[in-house]
Design a protein around this motif. Structure first.
Motif, mmCIF file in Angstrom:
data_model
loop_
_atom_site.group_PDB
_atom_site.id
_atom_site.type_symbol
_atom_site.label_atom_id
_atom_site.label_comp_id
_atom_site.label_asym_id
_atom_site.label_seq_id
_atom_site.Cartn_x
_atom_site.Cartn_y
_atom_site.Cartn_z
ATOM 1 N N TYR A 66 24.493 19.493 -47.035
ATOM 2 C CA TYR A 66 23.209 19.812 -47.232
ATOM 3 C C TYR A 66 22.679 20.768 -48.333
ATOM 4 O O TYR A 66 21.668 20.603 -48.882
ATOM 5 N N VAL A 67 23.641 21.485 -48.941
ATOM 6 C CA VAL A 67 23.291 22.262 -50.309
ATOM 7 C C VAL A 67 23.777 21.752 -51.315
ATOM 8 O O VAL A 67 22.871 21.772 -52.454
ATOM 9 N N GLY A 68 24.864 21.239 -51.490
ATOM 10 C CA GLY A 68 25.328 20.594 -52.381
ATOM 11 C C GLY A 68 26.477 21.498 -53.466
ATOM 12 O O GLY A 68 26.717 22.644 -53.154
ATOM 13 N N ASP A 69 26.478 20.990 -54.491
ATOM 14 C CA ASP A 69 27.445 21.907 -55.874
ATOM 15 C C ASP A 69 26.690 23.096 -56.049
ATOM 16 O O ASP A 69 27.514 23.814 -56.659
ATOM 17 N N SER A 70 25.675 23.422 -55.817
ATOM 18 C CA SER A 70 24.855 24.573 -56.246
ATOM 19 C C SER A 70 24.911 25.722 -55.160
ATOM 20 O O SER A 70 24.319 26.787 -55.431
ATOM 21 N N VAL A 71 25.911 25.272 -54.235
ATOM 22 C CA VAL A 71 25.917 26.488 -53.205
ATOM 23 C C VAL A 71 26.393 27.776 -53.537
ATOM 24 O O VAL A 71 27.345 28.037 -54.480
ATOM 25 N N SER A 106 23.075 32.888 -48.834
ATOM 26 C CA SER A 106 22.190 33.165 -50.011
ATOM 27 C C SER A 106 21.659 31.875 -50.393
ATOM 28 O O SER A 106 20.643 32.055 -51.487
ATOM 29 N N SER A 107 21.877 30.799 -50.321
ATOM 30 C CA SER A 107 21.672 29.346 -50.385
ATOM 31 C C SER A 107 20.515 28.834 -49.645
ATOM 32 O O SER A 107 20.000 27.906 -50.046
ATOM 33 N N LEU A 108 20.218 29.588 -48.715
ATOM 34 C CA LEU A 108 19.370 28.847 -47.495
ATOM 35 C C LEU A 108 17.870 29.451 -47.951
ATOM 36 O O LEU A 108 17.705 30.347 -48.937
ATOM 37 N N GLU A 109 16.731 28.647 -47.498
ATOM 38 C CA GLU A 109 15.513 28.724 -47.500
ATOM 39 C C GLU A 109 15.142 30.475 -46.915
ATOM 40 O O GLU A 109 15.921 30.619 -46.275
ATOM 41 N N THR A 110 14.258 31.123 -47.241
ATOM 42 C CA THR A 110 14.161 32.503 -47.179
ATOM 43 C C THR A 110 14.323 32.792 -45.886
ATOM 44 O O THR A 110 15.034 33.847 -45.402
ATOM 45 N N LYS A 111 13.379 32.341 -44.939
ATOM 46 C CA LYS A 111 13.227 32.391 -43.502
ATOM 47 C C LYS A 111 14.787 32.357 -43.050
ATOM 48 O O LYS A 111 15.264 33.347 -42.100
ATOM 49 N N TRP A 112 15.453 31.218 -43.171
ATOM 50 C CA TRP A 112 16.753 30.943 -42.580
ATOM 51 C C TRP A 112 17.763 31.853 -43.249
ATOM 52 O O TRP A 112 18.740 32.318 -42.395
ATOM 53 N N MET A 113 17.702 32.113 -44.406
ATOM 54 C CA MET A 113 18.544 33.090 -45.006
ATOM 55 C C MET A 113 18.575 34.623 -44.332
ATOM 56 O O MET A 113 19.538 35.334 -43.864
ATOM 57 N N LYS A 114 17.227 34.970 -44.098
ATOM 58 C CA LYS A 114 16.926 36.420 -43.336
ATOM 59 C C LYS A 114 17.398 36.442 -42.125
ATOM 60 O O LYS A 114 18.136 37.326 -41.622
#
Length: 389
Positions: free
Chosen positions: A217-222, A228-236
């Motif tokens: 779901y994130v790809g090579d840029s993970v 730290s690659s998640l959307e801000t709310k999900w990351m927190k």
């Protein structure tokens, strides 16, 4: 776990997944060898004691030193994980060094219990937190996938780049250096393999699922850590839920280093088991020293992340993989007919030798790529200054 999706981004999903599963199975085999060695030598409390049996006094000091060094560095690694989590939750409004100090205090307090039966109760919410955090991370990646992400089934790369990514799954199973201490405090050491099978089965499965789902779901840029690659709310949310795991893991590592020295000091003394002023004073001092050293290294050494890699390459490669083969070769030689036993059990002998050779390869290659990483970091000017924010 949080570094595994980035490994898939470097080598591709197929070889990365195969590597995670293979190393999990390999770690289960070496777990079996360690537990069998412990049951054959009940006097062994830690890797230092095992080194005494294998290599004499020098082996005892070397393996004990390695255990302490790796445990302190691993504690520092968990302090940095806590720093990242607290920084993400507060959007880095404070100095990063201050976050590390804030996280170091509860880590020290949680490592104070002198017996693992006390610390084990804290490990229950620790395991629950990383399990739930991992699920939250996967859901967050699925709900907010990276647009136009790139995925690779397999990638070709240089040895240096490939092995850097390989070290993540290799050292994801680096808890073997604590096994002897853990088994020594079990009510029934004979049940140790039940715990080992549960550990390795759960860890390998969850590592594989988490790495694949997040990478898809994130790809090579993970990033690494993957949260730290998640959307801000999900990351927190993910970092907040994972904090107990970072905390208890750091406490367990510091406890392990302190316990090795404590038993070494008081093995034939009443201070080991009784509640004496001397015993508790030395225990408090050891806990403070181990946690203090981890904190100073984490905030005072700009290349600390690389030093963790060197410590893992030099010691965890042997504790998790290589030395288990030496345990089997030693016991089969001395309990049987020497070389005749090795010849008769030729398949197990070859497997034990291959295990030892694998540990040597990981040690040498891991140390090489880490040192090269340090050199490249200094050349590129990405190394910061000590005690900086």
């Amino acid at each position: 776990m949080l570094s595994l999706p980035s490994s898939l981004a470097i080598v591709g999903i197929v070889p990365g997944l195969i590597l995670i599963i293979f190393l999990g199975v390999f770690a289960t085999y070496t777990s079996y060898l360690l537990v069998q060695f412990k049951l054959r030598h009940p006097e062994v409390h830690n890797m230092g004691d095992a080194g005494l049996i294998l290599f004499g006094a020098f082996g005892r000091e070397l393996l004990a030193f390695g255990t302490i060094v790796f445990a302190v560095f691993a504690t520092g690694g968990q302090l940095l994980a806590g720093q990242i989590a607290l920084g993400a939750l507060s959007e880095n409004k404070l100095c990063l060094m201050l976050y590390t100090g804030i996280f170091a205090v509860p880590t020290l307090l949680c490592s104070l219990p002198r017996t693992l039966d006390r610390l084990s109760w804290l490990s229950v919410p620790s395991v629950a937190s990383i399990l739930v955090a991992g699920v939250v991370g996967m859901v967050g990646a699925g709900v907010h996938p990276t647009p136009r992400r790139e995925l690779s089934a397999a990638k070709s790369s240089s040895f240096y780049v490939a092995f850097v990514s390989i070290t993540n799954p290799v050292f994801a199973y680096a808890g073997h250096f604590m096994f002897f201490i853990l088994v020594s405090e079990m009510k029934r050491p004979q049940d140790a393999m039940k715990a080992a099978y549960t550990l390795q089965g759960f860890a390998t499965t969850f590592y594989a699922v988490f790495a694949v789902v997040v990478y898809v779901y994130v790809g090579d840029s993970v990033a690494s850590p993957a949260f730290s690659s998640l959307e801000t709310k999900w990351m927190k949310a993910a970092y907040g839920i994972a904090i107990p795991n970072f905390l208890i893991a750091g406490s367990l590592y510091a406890h392990t280093a302190s316990k090795l020295m404590f038993v070494r000091f008081f093995r034939n003394s009443r201070h080991l088991h009784d509640h004496t002023v001397v015993g508790w004073s030395v225990w408090f001092l050891l806990i403070f020293l181990m946690n203090g050293a981890a904190f100073i290294l984490a905030v005072g050494v700009p290349i600390f992340n690389y030093l963790i890699g060197i410590a893992a390459s030099l010691f965890a490669s042997w504790y998790t993989y290589g030395i288990a083969g030496a345990f089997w070769l030693h016991d089969s030689y001395h309990d049987g007919d020497g070389i005749r036993t090795w010849r008769r059990k030729w398949f197990q002998t070859l497997l034990a030798m291959a295990t030892f050779a694998a540990g040597a390869f990981i040690c040498v290659a891991g140390t090489y790529v880490t040192i090269k990483g340090i050199v490249d970091a200094y050349k590129s000017g990405t190394v910061g200054s000590p005690f900086s924010c």
